[in-house]
Design a protein around this motif. Sequence first.
Motif, PDB file in Angstrom:
ATOM      1  N   SER A  97      43.160  41.245  32.924  1.00 17.41           N
ATOM      2  CA  SER A  97      44.543  40.900  32.624  1.00 17.41           C
ATOM      3  C   SER A  97      45.144  40.090  33.781  1.00 17.41           C
ATOM      4  O   SER A  97      44.655  40.125  34.925  1.00 17.41           O
ATOM      5  CB  SER A  97      45.377  42.160  32.389  1.00 17.41           C
ATOM      6  OG  SER A  97      44.797  42.956  31.356  1.00 17.41           O
ATOM      7  N   VAL A 100      46.227  41.853  37.132  1.00 18.16           N
ATOM      8  CA  VAL A 100      45.197  42.432  38.006  1.00 18.16           C
ATOM      9  C   VAL A 100      44.935  41.460  39.154  1.00 18.16           C
ATOM     10  O   VAL A 100      44.485  40.331  38.930  1.00 18.16           O
ATOM     11  CB  VAL A 100      43.898  42.716  37.233  1.00 18.16           C
ATOM     12  CG1 VAL A 100      42.823  43.250  38.171  1.00 18.16           C
ATOM     13  CG2 VAL A 100      44.156  43.694  36.102  1.00 18.16           C
ATOM     14  N   ARG A 104      42.324  44.595  43.329  1.00 20.44           N
ATOM     15  CA  ARG A 104      42.088  45.570  42.249  1.00 20.44           C
ATOM     16  C   ARG A 104      40.879  45.170  41.401  1.00 20.44           C
ATOM     17  O   ARG A 104      40.104  46.019  40.966  1.00 20.44           O
ATOM     18  CB  ARG A 104      43.337  45.666  41.373  1.00 20.44           C
ATOM     19  CG  ARG A 104      43.217  46.696  40.257  1.00 20.44           C
ATOM     20  CD  ARG A 104      44.447  46.687  39.393  1.00 20.44           C
ATOM     21  NE  ARG A 104      44.270  47.514  38.199  1.00 20.44           N
ATOM     22  CZ  ARG A 104      45.122  47.539  37.180  1.00 20.44           C
ATOM     23  NH1 ARG A 104      46.234  46.779  37.211  1.00 20.44           N
ATOM     24  NH2 ARG A 104      44.897  48.309  36.145  1.00 20.44           N
ATOM     25  N   LEU A 108      37.549  47.377  40.803  1.00 24.14           N
ATOM     26  CA  LEU A 108      37.054  47.709  39.462  1.00 24.14           C
ATOM     27  C   LEU A 108      35.592  47.300  39.315  1.00 24.14           C
ATOM     28  O   LEU A 108      34.788  48.021  38.708  1.00 24.14           O
ATOM     29  CB  LEU A 108      37.919  47.019  38.412  1.00 24.14           C
ATOM     30  CG  LEU A 108      37.543  47.268  36.943  1.00 24.14           C
ATOM     31  CD1 LEU A 108      37.605  48.760  36.616  1.00 24.14           C
ATOM     32  CD2 LEU A 108      38.464  46.472  36.012  1.00 24.14           C
ATOM     33  N   SER A 177      37.274  49.214  27.192  1.00 26.96           N
ATOM     34  CA  SER A 177      38.371  50.195  27.182  1.00 26.96           C
ATOM     35  C   SER A 177      38.880  50.503  28.594  1.00 26.96           C
ATOM     36  O   SER A 177      39.819  51.292  28.734  1.00 26.96           O
ATOM     37  CB  SER A 177      37.893  51.492  26.527  1.00 26.96           C
ATOM     38  OG  SER A 177      36.839  52.088  27.279  1.00 26.96           O
ATOM     39  N   GLN A 178      38.298  49.904  29.633  1.00 28.56           N
ATOM     40  CA  GLN A 178      38.750  50.161  30.997  1.00 28.56           C
ATOM     41  C   GLN A 178      40.132  49.561  31.232  1.00 28.56           C
ATOM     42  O   GLN A 178      40.493  48.519  30.653  1.00 28.56           O
ATOM     43  CB  GLN A 178      37.743  49.578  32.002  1.00 28.56           C
ATOM     44  CG  GLN A 178      36.364  50.217  31.950  1.00 28.56           C
ATOM     45  CD  GLN A 178      36.383  51.652  32.408  1.00 28.56           C
ATOM     46  OE1 GLN A 178      37.014  51.990  33.415  1.00 28.56           O
ATOM     47  NE2 GLN A 178      35.703  52.498  31.670  1.00 28.56           N
ATOM     48  N   SER A 179      40.875  50.201  32.077  1.00 26.35           N
ATOM     49  CA  SER A 179      42.212  49.722  32.411  1.00 26.35           C
ATOM     50  C   SER A 179      42.109  48.407  33.179  1.00 26.35           C
ATOM     51  O   SER A 179      41.343  48.299  34.150  1.00 26.35           O
ATOM     52  CB  SER A 179      42.948  50.766  33.256  1.00 26.35           C
ATOM     53  OG  SER A 179      44.202  50.280  33.680  1.00 26.35           O
ATOM     54  N   GLY A 180      42.860  47.414  32.761  1.00 29.85           N
ATOM     55  CA  GLY A 180      42.853  46.108  33.400  1.00 29.85           C
ATOM     56  C   GLY A 180      41.944  45.102  32.727  1.00 29.85           C
ATOM     57  O   GLY A 180      41.996  43.915  33.041  1.00 29.85           O
ATOM     58  N   GLU A 182      41.054  42.972  29.622  1.00 35.87           N
ATOM     59  CA  GLU A 182      41.711  42.472  28.408  1.00 35.87           C
ATOM     60  C   GLU A 182      40.718  42.192  27.288  1.00 35.87           C
ATOM     61  O   GLU A 182      40.998  42.461  26.118  1.00 35.87           O
ATOM     62  CB  GLU A 182      42.489  41.201  28.742  1.00 35.87           C
ATOM     63  CG  GLU A 182      43.297  40.660  27.567  1.00 35.87           C
ATOM     64  CD  GLU A 182      44.161  39.482  27.969  1.00 35.87           C
ATOM     65  OE1 GLU A 182      44.741  38.832  27.066  1.00 35.87           O
ATOM     66  OE2 GLU A 182      44.276  39.198  29.174  1.00 35.87           O
TER      67      GLU A 182
END
Length: 332
Positions: A97, A100, A104, A108, A177-180, A182
């Motif tokens: 996204s 990010v 970060r 990740l 499905s991980q945060s950040g 897209e």
Amino acid sequence: MARNSQPKSKPAVNSARARRIATSTLAAPAQGWASAHARCLLESLGRLHRRWLASLLTAMVIGIALALPTGLYVFMNNLDTLSQSWQRAVQASLYLSDDVDNERGQALADTIGARDNVAETHFISAQAGLEQFRESSGFGAALDALDDNPLPSVIVVTPRPDMPRAGVGELLVDLESQSGVERAELDQAWLARLYAILSVIERSAWVIGLLLSAAVLFIVGNTIRLDIENRREEIEVMKLLGASDAFIRRPFLYSGFWYGLIGAVLGLILLGICFLALGKPLGELTRSYDGALELHGLSFKGVMTVLATGVTLGWAGCVLTVNRRLAAIEPR
């Protein structure tokens, strides 16, 4: 005391002599059976040698019938090795996204890289991606005219080489499905088509192998049938003299054995010649894929399997014919 000791040794001597007589009595039929079969084995080979041209042609047809499916099997194994090397080259791209940042994104990437089913990860920032695109596309002037960088940061994920195809798909869904993250993409459609082609080749090898195996049975059966007809008068005389069907059948069975064995050896020779003839172009194909394709021929187990298959088909083709033909021949 001397008189009492002598009678005690006689039972032992008699017992040892009885064991030797019993052993020789039991060994004699076994030795006779082995010598009879060895004689028939050599005699059948001698008959093939006396008409060597017709026997060679029959064995050559059997060799070609065995070499075709075996060659497809070797080709499929080598192509499967190439597909596995391509499987190792499969990579997933995780588009991050806009919110990010680089710190970060790198964190990740390190977290994903620590997974057991991931071989390695590589974080590409949005600025680095823009520079790579500038160098590869040649649109430097057009990119300079843009106010903002349209490219997102990307994490390139390489799955473990031994991961099955289904596991790669599950990994892609999990990473998306991980945060950040897209969007996650994995170009695996070409690999699926390759595996479909391999499946067709494998099925074709089995179908061709079964059809050619049936052809070998008919070839051997027809050859043995002609041999029986040529020796019809001899068989009738043997039956008049009291020879059993098993005794008459034995040389023909060993002829089928020799046809299958010689045909299998010729098939392996033909396969080796084809492998040598295709070595140069296949070597160029290997170099075009950075040496990823390492050519392999038949293993020792594969060679033994081809020989056993040839002998089995030759023997089976003979059995299917000789029993019926001998039963139809009766002394006049």
